[in-house]
Design a protein around this motif. Sequence first.
Motif, PDB file in Angstrom:
ATOM      1  N   VAL A  60       0.874  -1.174   0.000  1.00  0.00           N
ATOM      2  CA  VAL A  60       0.000   0.000   0.000  1.00  0.00           C
ATOM      3  C   VAL A  60       0.908   1.219   0.000  1.00  0.00           C
ATOM      4  N   VAL A  61       0.584   2.196  -0.842  1.00  0.00           N
ATOM      5  CA  VAL A  61       1.364   3.429  -0.888  1.00  0.00           C
ATOM      6  C   VAL A  61       0.621   4.527  -0.130  1.00  0.00           C
ATOM      7  N   ALA A  80      -1.297  -2.343  -4.204  1.00  0.00           N
ATOM      8  CA  ALA A  80      -2.653  -2.895  -4.131  1.00  0.00           C
ATOM      9  C   ALA A  80      -3.684  -1.852  -3.705  1.00  0.00           C
ATOM     10  N   ALA A  81      -3.218  -0.795  -3.051  1.00  0.00           N
ATOM     11  CA  ALA A  81      -4.131   0.245  -2.560  1.00  0.00           C
ATOM     12  C   ALA A  81      -3.327   1.487  -2.239  1.00  0.00           C
ATOM     13  N   THR A  82      -4.044   2.546  -1.911  1.00  0.00           N
ATOM     14  CA  THR A  82      -3.427   3.815  -1.565  1.00  0.00           C
ATOM     15  C   THR A  82      -4.152   4.447  -0.388  1.00  0.00           C
ATOM     16  N   ILE A  83      -3.424   5.213   0.396  1.00  0.00           N
ATOM     17  CA  ILE A  83      -4.010   6.003   1.488  1.00  0.00           C
ATOM     18  C   ILE A  83      -3.422   7.407   1.380  1.00  0.00           C
ATOM     19  N   ASN A  84      -4.295   8.393   1.366  1.00  0.00           N
ATOM     20  CA  ASN A  84      -3.850   9.786   1.335  1.00  0.00           C
ATOM     21  C   ASN A  84      -3.685  10.314   2.752  1.00  0.00           C
ATOM     22  N   LEU A  92      -7.309   3.357   7.526  1.00  0.00           N
ATOM     23  CA  LEU A  92      -6.324   2.275   7.584  1.00  0.00           C
ATOM     24  C   LEU A  92      -7.019   0.922   7.721  1.00  0.00           C
ATOM     25  N   ILE A  93      -8.010   0.842   8.580  1.00  0.00           N
ATOM     26  CA  ILE A  93      -8.755  -0.404   8.764  1.00  0.00           C
ATOM     27  C   ILE A  93      -9.387  -0.840   7.446  1.00  0.00           C
ATOM     28  N   SER A  94      -9.977   0.093   6.741  1.00  0.00           N
ATOM     29  CA  SER A  94     -10.618  -0.208   5.464  1.00  0.00           C
ATOM     30  C   SER A  94      -9.613  -0.771   4.454  1.00  0.00           C
ATOM     31  N   VAL A  95      -8.448  -0.135   4.358  1.00  0.00           N
ATOM     32  CA  VAL A  95      -7.429  -0.602   3.422  1.00  0.00           C
ATOM     33  C   VAL A  95      -6.887  -1.968   3.842  1.00  0.00           C
TER      34      VAL A  95
END
Length: 101
Positions: A60-61, A80-84, A92-95
């Motif tokens: 995750v980036v 696989a995913a990203t968090i801004n 974070l839990i969702s990702v």
Amino acid sequence: LGHEAVEIKDGREAVAFYKKELAAGRPIDLLIMDLTIPGGMGGKEAAQEIHAINPAAKMVVVSGYSNDPVMAHYQEYGFAATINKPFQINDLISVLNQTLQ
């Protein structure tokens, strides 16, 4: 949240840690990598090296630069995913739930 987290200084250290753990039979379930590390290897470069070791690695980036091409097209860079940034624990839990299915 039931996961063991390990803090790593930069991408170079993350690649070395990933190799060491894989060789010891302790595969890493997920890497959460900051896109930009001042004075060190960032997530984009580290992701390339980790995917060369294990193309199935899940990463995750994370970044505060939401307009960066890596954030917009993260899958093209092996993530696989990203968090801004800034993000909340629910983000974070969702990702984690999405990525570790």
